[in-house]
Design a protein around this motif. Structure first.
Motif, short mmCIF file in Angstrom:
data_model
loop_
_atom_site.label_atom_id
_atom_site.label_comp_id
_atom_site.label_asym_id
_atom_site.label_seq_id
_atom_site.Cartn_x
_atom_site.Cartn_y
_atom_site.Cartn_z
N LYS A 152 0.76 -1.26 -0.12
CA LYS A 152 0.12 -0.01 0.11
C LYS A 152 0.92 1.06 0.00
CE LYS A 152 -4.18 -1.92 1.89
NZ LYS A 152 -5.11 -1.69 0.81
N VAL A 153 2.07 1.13 0.67
CA VAL A 153 2.84 2.31 0.57
C VAL A 153 3.33 2.60 -1.04
CG1 VAL A 153 5.19 2.97 1.08
CG2 VAL A 153 3.68 2.17 2.84
N ILE A 154 3.66 1.35 -1.78
CA ILE A 154 4.24 1.57 -3.05
C ILE A 154 3.02 2.14 -3.89
CG2 ILE A 154 4.81 0.08 -5.01
CD1 ILE A 154 6.17 -1.62 -3.24
N ALA A 155 1.70 1.79 -3.51
CA ALA A 155 0.77 2.17 -4.16
C ALA A 155 0.45 3.69 -4.16
CB ALA A 155 -0.65 1.52 -3.92
N ALA A 156 0.68 4.06 -2.75
CA ALA A 156 0.41 5.41 -2.32
C ALA A 156 1.36 6.46 -3.15
CB ALA A 156 0.45 5.80 -0.80
N ILE A 157 2.63 5.93 -3.35
CA ILE A 157 3.59 6.61 -3.95
C ILE A 157 3.22 6.82 -5.42
CG2 ILE A 157 6.13 6.38 -4.64
CD1 ILE A 157 6.77 5.10 -2.03
N PHE A 158 2.80 5.53 -5.99
CA PHE A 158 2.49 5.88 -7.34
C PHE A 158 1.39 6.81 -7.75
CE2 PHE A 158 5.25 2.17 -8.36
CZ PHE A 158 5.39 2.33 -9.84
N ILE A 159 0.22 6.83 -6.46
CA ILE A 159 -0.64 7.71 -6.81
C ILE A 159 -0.09 9.30 -6.89
CG2 ILE A 159 -2.61 8.86 -6.06
CD1 ILE A 159 -3.10 5.88 -7.15
N ILE A 160 0.80 9.60 -6.03
CA ILE A 160 1.39 10.79 -5.90
C ILE A 160 2.17 11.11 -7.09
CG2 ILE A 160 3.29 12.09 -4.84
CD1 ILE A 160 2.69 10.51 -2.17
#
Length: 220
Positions: free
Chosen positions: A80-88
Motif C-alpha cells: 500500500k505504501v508503493i501504491a500511495a507513492i505511485f498515486i502521488i
C-alpha cells in the motif's frame, strides 16, 4: 476494501483529461460513421472491451500480490505504501509537474508494438463486435494512469479483489470517453483543459499523501 474500490473509481474520474488524450482519437472515430444508435453501440462495446482488459490486469496483479504476500512474506501495508507513492507520481504526471511515469509508459511500449498491429486489422470499425475487440486490444495501450492504479490491485491480496479494483477504475474512466463519443464539445474542452488537469492532479497528490501517511502510521 470498499474504500479501495471507491479510490480506484475516483482515480479513473480524476484521470479524465489523460483518458481523452490517450483514447480520445479512437472514441471519436467510433462516432464518425453510422446512425446514432449504431454509434452508441460501438462506443459502449469499445469501452466494455477496454474495461475487460483492465479487469484482467487487475486479477493478474492481485494474484501476483497474493503470491508475494504468502511466499515472500511481504506485508500488505508495504504494498500500500508503493501504491500511495505511485498515486502521488500519477498526480504530478497529470498536473504536468513531473513526468517520471513516462519512463514506465516507455517500458510498456515494447510490448505494445507487438499488440498494436492486431488493432489495425479491425479498422475501420463497422460494428459493435469489432469495437469490442478493439477495446480489448486498446486496453493494453501503455498508460501511466492504468499502471499506477494497478499498484492498488497488487496490494489487494487476491485475484478477485484486484479485478474488482481495476473494474471500478475502468468504470471511473467511462464518463469522459462517453462524453467524447457523444460530441459534447464544451464538456470535452473542460476535461481536456490544463486547469482541470492541474486540479485533478493535485487532488490525487493529496489523496496519495494521505494514503501514504495512513500506511506508514500502521507500519510504525
Amino acid at each position: 476494501m470498499t474504500l479501495d474500490f471507491l479510490s480506484a473509481l475516483m482515480i479513473g474520474i480524476a484521470g479524465a483529461g489523460h483518458c481523452i488524450a490517450m483514447c480520445g482519437g479512437i472514441s471519436s472515430m467510433l462516432t464518425t460513421t453510422g446512425d446514432s444508435s449504431n454509434q452508441l453501440r460501438k462506443a459502449l462495446s469499445y469501452n466494455l472491451g477496454r474495461i475487460a482488459s483492465y479487469t484482467f490486469f487487475g486479477a493478474v496483479a492481485g494474484f501476483t500480490g497474493s503470491l508475494a504476500i504468502k511466499s515472500i512474506g511481504i506485508q500488505v501495508l508495504w504494498l500500500k505504501v508503493i501504491a500511495a507513492i505511485f498515486i502521488i507520481l500519477l498526480g504530478l504526471y497529470i498536473a504536468r509537474v513531473w513526468f517520471v511515469l513516462t519512463h514506465i509508459e516507455t517500458a510498456g511500449k515494447y510490448l505494445w508494438r507487438y499488440i498494436q498491429p492486431f488493432a489495425k486489422h479491425l479498422l475501420p470499425i463497422k460494428n459493435a463486435k469489432q469495437a469490442l475487440l478493439l477495446g480489448v486490444i486498446w486496453g493494453w495501450l501503455p498508460c501511466g494512469l492504468v499502471y499506477s492504479t494497478l499498484t492498488w490491485a497488487l496490494a489487494a491480496g487476491s485475484a478477485s479483489q484486484g479485478a474488482m479494483i481495476m473494474l471500478a477504475f475502468g468504470i471511473g474512466t467511462l464518463p469522459a470517453l462517453l462524453v467524447l463519443s457523444t460530441s459534447v464539445q464544451s464538456v470535452t474542452n473542460l476535461i481536456s483543459s490544463l486547469l482541470f488537469k492541474k486540479i485533478s492532479g493535485f487532488l490525487l497528490i493529496a489523496y496519495g499523501v494521505y494514503s501514504l501517511f495512513i500506511a506508514l502510521n500502521q507500519i510504525f
